[in-house]
Scaffold this motif. Structure first.
Motif, short mmCIF file in Angstrom:
data_model
loop_
_atom_site.label_atom_id
_atom_site.label_comp_id
_atom_site.label_asym_id
_atom_site.label_seq_id
_atom_site.Cartn_x
_atom_site.Cartn_y
_atom_site.Cartn_z
N PRO A 96 -13.94 26.09 32.79
CA PRO A 96 -13.62 27.39 32.19
C PRO A 96 -12.17 27.41 31.72
O PRO A 96 -11.34 26.62 32.17
N MET A 97 -11.90 28.32 30.82
CA MET A 97 -10.53 28.49 30.33
C MET A 97 -9.66 29.05 31.45
O MET A 97 -10.17 29.70 32.37
N PRO A 98 -8.36 28.79 31.42
CA PRO A 98 -7.49 29.33 32.47
C PRO A 98 -7.43 30.85 32.38
O PRO A 98 -7.57 31.44 31.31
N ALA A 99 -7.26 31.47 33.54
CA ALA A 99 -7.19 32.93 33.62
C ALA A 99 -5.75 33.39 33.41
O ALA A 99 -4.80 32.68 33.72
N GLY A 100 -5.62 34.59 32.89
CA GLY A 100 -4.30 35.21 32.74
C GLY A 100 -3.58 34.77 31.49
O GLY A 100 -4.03 33.89 30.76
N ALA A 101 -2.47 35.41 31.26
CA ALA A 101 -1.65 35.12 30.08
C ALA A 101 -0.92 33.79 30.26
O ALA A 101 -0.54 33.42 31.37
N SER A 102 -0.76 33.09 29.15
CA SER A 102 -0.03 31.82 29.18
C SER A 102 1.45 32.08 29.37
O SER A 102 2.02 32.99 28.76
N PRO A 114 -5.12 22.74 28.47
CA PRO A 114 -5.52 21.70 29.43
C PRO A 114 -4.54 21.54 30.59
O PRO A 114 -4.96 21.27 31.71
N LEU A 115 -3.25 21.73 30.32
CA LEU A 115 -2.27 21.67 31.41
C LEU A 115 -2.50 22.79 32.42
O LEU A 115 -2.42 22.58 33.63
N ARG A 116 -2.82 23.97 31.91
CA ARG A 116 -3.10 25.10 32.81
C ARG A 116 -4.41 24.87 33.57
O ARG A 116 -4.53 25.28 34.74
N GLN A 117 -5.39 24.24 32.94
CA GLN A 117 -6.63 23.93 33.64
C GLN A 117 -6.37 22.93 34.76
O GLN A 117 -6.88 23.09 35.87
N LEU A 118 -5.58 21.89 34.48
CA LEU A 118 -5.23 20.92 35.52
C LEU A 118 -4.47 21.59 36.66
O LEU A 118 -4.73 21.32 37.83
N ALA A 119 -3.53 22.46 36.30
CA ALA A 119 -2.76 23.18 37.32
C ALA A 119 -3.69 24.02 38.20
O ALA A 119 -3.52 24.06 39.43
N ALA A 120 -4.67 24.67 37.58
CA ALA A 120 -5.60 25.49 38.36
C ALA A 120 -6.42 24.62 39.32
O ALA A 120 -6.73 25.05 40.44
N LEU A 121 -6.73 23.41 38.91
CA LEU A 121 -7.50 22.52 39.79
C LEU A 121 -6.72 22.12 41.03
O LEU A 121 -7.31 21.81 42.06
N VAL A 122 -5.39 22.11 40.93
CA VAL A 122 -4.58 21.77 42.10
C VAL A 122 -4.00 23.00 42.78
O VAL A 122 -3.12 22.89 43.63
N GLY A 123 -4.47 24.18 42.40
CA GLY A 123 -4.09 25.39 43.09
C GLY A 123 -2.95 26.18 42.49
O GLY A 123 -2.47 27.14 43.09
N ILE A 124 -2.49 25.79 41.30
CA ILE A 124 -1.43 26.55 40.63
C ILE A 124 -2.11 27.31 39.50
O ILE A 124 -2.52 26.74 38.51
N GLY A 125 -2.24 28.59 39.66
CA GLY A 125 -2.99 29.38 38.70
C GLY A 125 -4.47 29.35 39.05
O GLY A 125 -4.87 28.87 40.12
N ARG A 126 -5.30 29.86 38.13
CA ARG A 126 -6.74 29.84 38.41
C ARG A 126 -7.52 29.75 37.10
O ARG A 126 -7.01 30.04 36.03
N LEU A 127 -8.75 29.34 37.24
CA LEU A 127 -9.65 29.27 36.10
C LEU A 127 -10.35 30.62 35.94
O LEU A 127 -10.63 31.30 36.92
#
Length: 163
Positions: A96-102, A114-127
């Motif tokens: 899924p696309m990352p949640a929230g404003a960039s 894609p960087l935000r998606q990777l960050a969400a996978l490691v617990g920084i931000g969310r999908l």
């Protein structure tokens, strides 16, 4: 100066940057052409162009850095650029696309999402709940690879080498 098999031709930072700018312009135009030919409405042309241009600039700097580490940086550069295009396309297609404003307000969504998606996978931000529109996945993937190939070909060709 290093002698023998340890001698390395290094690409200057300015040369790498200039080659990256040129490659970024070509990649942007190529990405826009792919989007137009495939009648893709997403991502918007502005984002396609700026993301491809930024990829070219970053590619030029990456190539200059690789020339300091490797005697033959072009093969490694090809592998890295194509691997990044593959990872980028896979993340967009399957997550899924990352949640929230960039947090980045520049029109380089193709690099930031894609960087935000990777960050969400490691617990920084969310999908979020939304996925990239399936009807535009083929065009988006082709744009990623068009950018990667343009940058991988043009940066080494235009960067030049200095002793």
């Amino acid at each position: 100066m290093m002698q023998g098999s340890h001698a390395r031709n290094v690409v200057g930072w300015g040369s790498g940057l200039l080659a990256g700018v040129g490659a970024g312009v070509v990649a942007a135009l190529a990405g826009l052409a792919v989007g137009a030919a495939m009648r893709a409405s997403i991502p918007p042309p502005l984002f396609v162009a700026w993301s491809a241009f930024a990829a070219g600039v970053l590619g030029g700097l990456l190539y200059a850095w690789l020339s300091r580490l490797l005697n033959r940086p072009a093969p490694a550069f090809w592998i890295i650029t194509l691997a990044l295009a593959t990872i980028d396309s896979a993340l967009i297609a399957f997550l899924p696309m990352p949640a929230g404003a960039s947090p980045v307000r520049l029109p380089i969504v193709g690099l930031i999402v894609p960087l935000r998606q990777l960050a969400a996978l490691v617990g920084i931000g969310r999908l979020g709940e939304r996925h990239f529109p399936a009807a535009n996945l083929a065009a988006d993937t082709l744009m990623h690879y068009t950018t990667a190939v343009a940058v991988a070909i043009l940066v080494p060709a235009w960067a030049g080498r200095r002793e």
